[in-house]
Design a protein around this motif. Structure first.
Motif, PDB file in Angstrom:
ATOM      1  N   GLY A 189       0.837  -1.204   0.005  1.00 28.73           N
ATOM      2  CA  GLY A 189      -0.039   0.106  -0.010  1.00 28.73           C
ATOM      3  C   GLY A 189       0.750   1.310  -0.120  1.00 28.73           C
ATOM      4  O   GLY A 189       0.565   2.332  -0.755  1.00 28.73           O
ATOM      5  N   TYR A 190       1.893   1.305   0.735  1.00 26.47           N
ATOM      6  CA  TYR A 190       2.901   2.526   0.812  1.00 26.47           C
ATOM      7  C   TYR A 190       3.538   2.584  -0.724  1.00 26.47           C
ATOM      8  O   TYR A 190       3.495   3.656  -0.970  1.00 26.47           O
ATOM      9  N   LEU A 191       3.921   1.418  -1.331  1.00 28.29           N
ATOM     10  CA  LEU A 191       4.549   1.555  -2.525  1.00 28.29           C
ATOM     11  C   LEU A 191       3.583   2.158  -3.397  1.00 28.29           C
ATOM     12  O   LEU A 191       4.039   2.750  -4.423  1.00 28.29           O
ATOM     13  N   THR A 192       2.202   1.465  -3.630  1.00 33.73           N
ATOM     14  CA  THR A 192       1.375   1.928  -4.532  1.00 33.73           C
ATOM     15  C   THR A 192       1.292   3.388  -4.582  1.00 33.73           C
ATOM     16  O   THR A 192       0.872   4.362  -5.397  1.00 33.73           O
ATOM     17  N   GLU A 193       1.122   3.802  -3.208  1.00 32.07           N
ATOM     18  CA  GLU A 193       0.687   5.357  -2.871  1.00 32.07           C
ATOM     19  C   GLU A 193       1.949   6.219  -3.434  1.00 32.07           C
ATOM     20  O   GLU A 193       1.868   7.243  -4.016  1.00 32.07           O
ATOM     21  N   ALA A 194       3.294   5.731  -3.146  1.00 24.64           N
ATOM     22  CA  ALA A 194       4.354   6.706  -3.712  1.00 24.64           C
ATOM     23  C   ALA A 194       4.305   6.467  -5.176  1.00 24.64           C
ATOM     24  O   ALA A 194       4.741   7.481  -5.956  1.00 24.64           O
ATOM     25  N   LEU A 195       4.047   5.389  -5.776  1.00 21.41           N
ATOM     26  CA  LEU A 195       3.853   5.248  -7.344  1.00 21.41           C
ATOM     27  C   LEU A 195       2.928   6.417  -7.983  1.00 21.41           C
ATOM     28  O   LEU A 195       3.204   6.921  -8.951  1.00 21.41           O
ATOM     29  N   LYS A 196       2.011   6.434  -7.358  1.00 22.88           N
ATOM     30  CA  LYS A 196       0.670   7.416  -7.737  1.00 22.88           C
ATOM     31  C   LYS A 196       1.173   8.825  -7.542  1.00 22.88           C
ATOM     32  O   LYS A 196       1.027   9.742  -8.274  1.00 22.88           O
TER      33      LYS A 196
END
Length: 261
Positions: A189-196
């Motif tokens: 979830g943290y990584l997905t947020e950073a990518l977005k």
């Protein structure tokens, strides 16, 4: 007298010869100071020493590949490590050797390598460097979250369990399944947020940085099925992460590296 005036910033009565000599020395010193920084990566003799696995050395290999820097990829066999270990500083690998000087600690090594080439893998701009460091720290958090589950199956005595431990297999299974069910989603979830936030291409924006070179091998590990009870499709529930990994593998230098290894 001239040196006294030099300290105060006044040189009206100094000889022309002295002023010319001073400028010459300054120019020479500047060239000498810059010379090590100007050395082309192709002229550097670099060796990465690690085991014949990816793990923490893979980010170093990828960084060197990204800057098209030739290097010796020394792979140590596990059977040889115990004899070699006392001779290695801090008793751990990887070791990065640059022109005969040995460098240690993989995060520091990665930052060093990120400054090779045009330096774009680890820019000097403070804000850019901060974001990269932050994303590397986030990856470290994921790694720390997994380490108990990993090492419980490899070195359970380090956790206070006896050598003969009948419940080992069941405990390892439970701990790793809990990681996949509870901790992995948190970090993805943290990584997905950073990518977005960064535009969805790489973890710090449109350009690859050393943060990507740390994240990609870690994610790749989870998809290889090498850890019992961590299914190789465990990242399929995170489409942004899967798409990110596909973009990473499509980078020419990375694609070429894995085609050969």
């Amino acid at each position: 007298r001239c040196f006294s005036m030099l300290r105060t910033g006044h040189l009206p009565s100094c000889s022309t010869r002295f002023s010319t000599r001073l400028k010459s020395l300054r120019s020479t010193n500047a060239r000498v100071a810059l010379r090590p920084l100007c050395k082309a990566t192709s002229e550097m003799k670099i060796k990465v020493t690690y085991f014949d696995i990816e793990a923490v050395a893979e980010k170093l290999r990828l960084a060197l590949s990204m800057t098209n820097t030739p290097f010796e990829d020394e792979r140590v066999q596990f059977k040889d490590w115990q004899a070699m270990k006392p001779t290695v500083k801090y008793h751990q690998l990887p070791v990065l050797e640059v022109d005969g000087e040995k460098l240690y600690q993989s995060s520091a090594q990665l930052r060093f390598l990120g400054k090779l080439g045009d330096g774009s893998l680890y820019p000097q701009d403070p804000k850019s460097a901060y974001k990269i460091d932050m994303m590397m720290g986030l990856c470290d958090d994921l790694n720390r979250a997994f380490m108990p589950a990993l090492y419980l199956g490899m070195r359970h005595t380090n956790f206070g369990y006896p050598e003969e431990w009948p419940e080992k297999d069941a405990t390892v299974k439970a701990v790793r399944e809990k990681f996949v069910k509870e901790l992995l989603p948190l970090h993805m979830g943290y990584l997905t947020e950073a990518l977005k936030e960064g535009g969805g291409k790489f973890v710090c924006g449109d350009a690859i940085t050393i943060a990507d070179l740390q994240w990609y091998p870690q994610l790749r590990y989870f998809t290889k099925g090498v850890a019992d009870h961590v299914p190789k499709d465990c990242l399929n529930a995170y489409p942004e992460v899967v798409a990110y990994m596909e973009r990473m593998l499509a980078v020419p230098q990375i694609k070429e590296w894995y085609a050969k290894h």
